[in-house]
Scaffold this active site. Structure first.
Site: not given
Length: 371
Positions: A126, A201, A334
């Site tokens: 991420h 998220h 996601e």
């Protein structure tokens, strides 16, 4: 489903600093150390509302009624902004520059090697240690009225977390109608080619955050294949059918029915089918429903994949209103490019040239079963 153009949005001048609310959406406000100003912003249409913040361009709450008219917050989150600082759950965050994992924290563009910050064992997750969820975004535009929206902007500098070139990023949260909102993400490399894969998220529990697990929710994902992973959750490069496996959610099913067959729980990228796509590539991604509340959530999007995650790493995290989030207390869907695409030439590319525009669109539609 149309969104404002990149050219129009980039031309907008920043608004004057907005005041920080004393308390909004069950999240306590405070000024973060440093020169930046923290703000909470509510978008509302009737009894449907959401609260977002410029720290990480994060969704803090989404509130809507159940079949009995009770209004609940259906997203997981922390009580104070301090919980989001250096957070590793990514509650509600806009993650990037590259969402999901990059194997070994390294990749090559035009024979030039790059090394990104590794924060997940040997891998980058991420965006690294200080991804887009760990920075202040500025408010570029905000509108009230029947269809309120807010646009956040962030410039990621050359070399940030090891990624090449500067990158301009915009995200707009907009209430599009009764019980629906959209997320529109744009990014544009300024001076060098770079990988881009943004993701939103948010963790969902349609019964209400902190009200048990999501293992009995009904989940349908419009995908006939997944990109299988190894023990470090890095894709192998294969694309395999879901038929006959516990990953098959083509028909509605409860995650808890087969989660014992999936080591660690669901945390995998689905290769979305092309069905129901409109002329702009937007297709139905998933439908989630919960019987006790009667709430139903449809997700539509324009990306090739969606990560389905069942909150496997939650472990009694303390959330809003004294809630405690146990394992599987929320689920994430996601939309994204495929994980580790920089190492898999058969996956859709996530490398964007200087001046090329990345766009990512999501639409959430909520309803009450039987109404």
């Amino acid at each position: 489903m149309a969104a404002m153009s990149m050219k129009t949005t980039m031309a907008l001048a920043p608004l004057l600093c907005l005041a920080v609310a004393a308390s909004l959406g069950g999240v306590e406000a405070r000024k973060h150390p440093g020169k930046e100003t923290l703000g909470y912003y509510e978008l509302r249409r009737g009894e449907f509302s959401m609260v977002v913040t410029n720290w990480g361009a994060t969704i803090l709450s989404v509130r809507l009624p159940d079949k009995n008219g009770r209004i609940d917050d259906v997203v997981l989150g922390y009580k104070t902004i301090g919980g989001y600082v250096n957070d590793t759950t990514y509650f509600g965050a806009l993650v990037g520059r590259v969402a999901n994992r990059i194997a070994g924290g390294r990749f090559t563009i035009k024979n030039h090697p790059y090394h990104t910050y590794t924060n997940d064992g040997n891998n980058t997750l991420h965006g690294g240690h200080r991804g887009f969820n760990q920075v202040f975004w500025s408010v570029r535009e905000r509108a009230t009225g029947a269809f309120p929206y807010i646009t956040f902007y962030y410039r990621s500098g050359d070399g940030e977390e090891g990624f090449p070139g500067a990158l301009d990023v915009l995200v707009t949260y907009k209430i599009d109608g009764d019980y629906s909102y959209s997320v529109t993400m744009y990014a544009r490399p300024v001076d060098k080619p770079t990988p881009v894969n943004l993701a939103q998220h948010t963790y969902w529990n349609l019964r209400g955050h902190g009200r048990g697990t999501v293992l009995d929710h009904s989940v349908q994902i419009f995908a006939s294949a997944v990109t299988p992973v190894g023990g470090d959750l890095i894709p192998t490069g294969a694309v395999t059918p879901v038929a006959g496996t516990p990953f098959d959610f083509r028909a509605p099913a409860a995650p808890g029915a087969r989660i014992a067959e999936v080591e660690g729980g669901y945390d995998i990228n689905y290769v979305l089918d092309g069905r129901d796509a409109d002329g702009q590539g937007v297709r139905k991604v998933a439908v989630v429903s919960e019987a006790t509340s009667g709430r139903v959530m449809e997700l539509w999007g324009d990306q090739p994949g969606v990560q389905f995650y069942t909150g496997n790493f939650l472990k009694g995290d303390e959330g809003k209103g004294g809630a405690v989030y146990e394992k599987h207390g929320g689920l994430c869907l996601e939309t994204q490019d495929f994980p580790d695409a920089v190492h898999n030439p058969k996956f859709p590319t996530e490398i964007y040239r200087a001046g090329q525009v990345y766009k990512h669109y999501m639409l959430y539609k909520f309803s009450i079963a039987g109404k």
